[in-house]
Design a protein around this motif. Sequence first.
Motif, short mmCIF file in Angstrom:
data_model
loop_
_atom_site.label_atom_id
_atom_site.label_comp_id
_atom_site.label_asym_id
_atom_site.label_seq_id
_atom_site.Cartn_x
_atom_site.Cartn_y
_atom_site.Cartn_z
N ILE A 1 1.04 -1.08 0.42
CA ILE A 1 -0.01 -0.39 0.15
C ILE A 1 0.97 1.72 -0.17
N VAL A 2 0.96 2.06 -1.08
CA VAL A 2 1.66 3.63 -1.09
C VAL A 2 1.05 4.06 -0.79
N ALA A 3 0.72 5.41 -0.20
CA ALA A 3 -0.24 6.96 -0.36
C ALA A 3 0.12 7.26 -1.81
N ALA A 4 -1.07 7.92 -2.14
CA ALA A 4 -0.50 8.66 -3.12
C ALA A 4 -0.63 10.12 -3.22
N ARG A 5 -0.95 10.90 -1.58
CA ARG A 5 -0.83 11.62 -0.79
C ARG A 5 -1.42 11.84 0.80
N TYR A 6 -0.77 12.75 1.50
CA TYR A 6 -0.80 12.48 3.13
C TYR A 6 -1.21 13.75 3.13
N GLU A 7 -1.97 14.37 4.53
CA GLU A 7 -2.52 15.02 4.97
C GLU A 7 -2.13 15.01 5.89
N LEU A 8 -2.10 16.55 6.56
CA LEU A 8 -1.60 16.87 8.16
C LEU A 8 -1.60 18.06 8.30
N TRP A 9 -2.19 17.78 9.35
CA TRP A 9 -3.57 18.59 10.19
C TRP A 9 -2.95 19.10 11.54
N VAL A 10 -2.71 20.52 11.72
CA VAL A 10 -2.34 20.94 13.13
C VAL A 10 -2.89 22.32 13.26
N ALA A 11 -2.25 22.68 14.67
CA ALA A 11 -3.44 23.57 15.27
C ALA A 11 -2.75 24.92 14.59
N ALA B 1 2.49 27.51 10.60
CA ALA B 1 3.73 28.32 9.82
C ALA B 1 5.15 27.07 10.15
N ARG B 2 5.35 26.74 11.24
CA ARG B 2 6.48 25.95 11.63
C ARG B 2 6.14 24.99 10.43
N ALA B 3 5.26 23.40 10.32
CA ALA B 3 4.52 22.86 9.70
C ALA B 3 4.94 22.79 8.66
N ARG B 4 5.26 23.70 7.49
CA ARG B 4 5.37 24.13 6.69
C ARG B 4 6.51 23.95 6.14
N GLU B 5 7.66 25.15 6.77
CA GLU B 5 9.03 24.79 7.36
C GLU B 5 9.97 23.46 7.31
N LEU B 6 8.81 22.49 8.23
CA LEU B 6 9.41 21.45 8.31
C LEU B 6 9.45 20.33 6.93
#
Length: 101
Positions: free
Chosen positions: A76-86, A91-96
Amino acid sequence: MTGRLTNAKAAAAGAGSGAWFGLFIGLLVGLFTSGPAWLGLILGGALIGAFWGAVFGFIAHSTTRGERDFASTRGIVAARYELWVADEQAARARELLGAAQ
């Protein structure tokens, strides 16, 4: 085992499965014996199971006449990922995530 499945590979896989099943049956029967006979039951069960497993593996594969003779693995290979942050951490998540690429 991946790639083209031959009669020999099917027989070998059947022998392996049959040996495990024969070993299991030998162990079950061996529970009710005393003395050194239990070792013969275990080995005999594994050998008989391997023989019949190889026979049935060979026959089962040869009856398909090569129509289903390709062995593969599934993944199983993911076609896309979703990341949920507060919101305050977006901004920090986009940086990382940008640094990870």
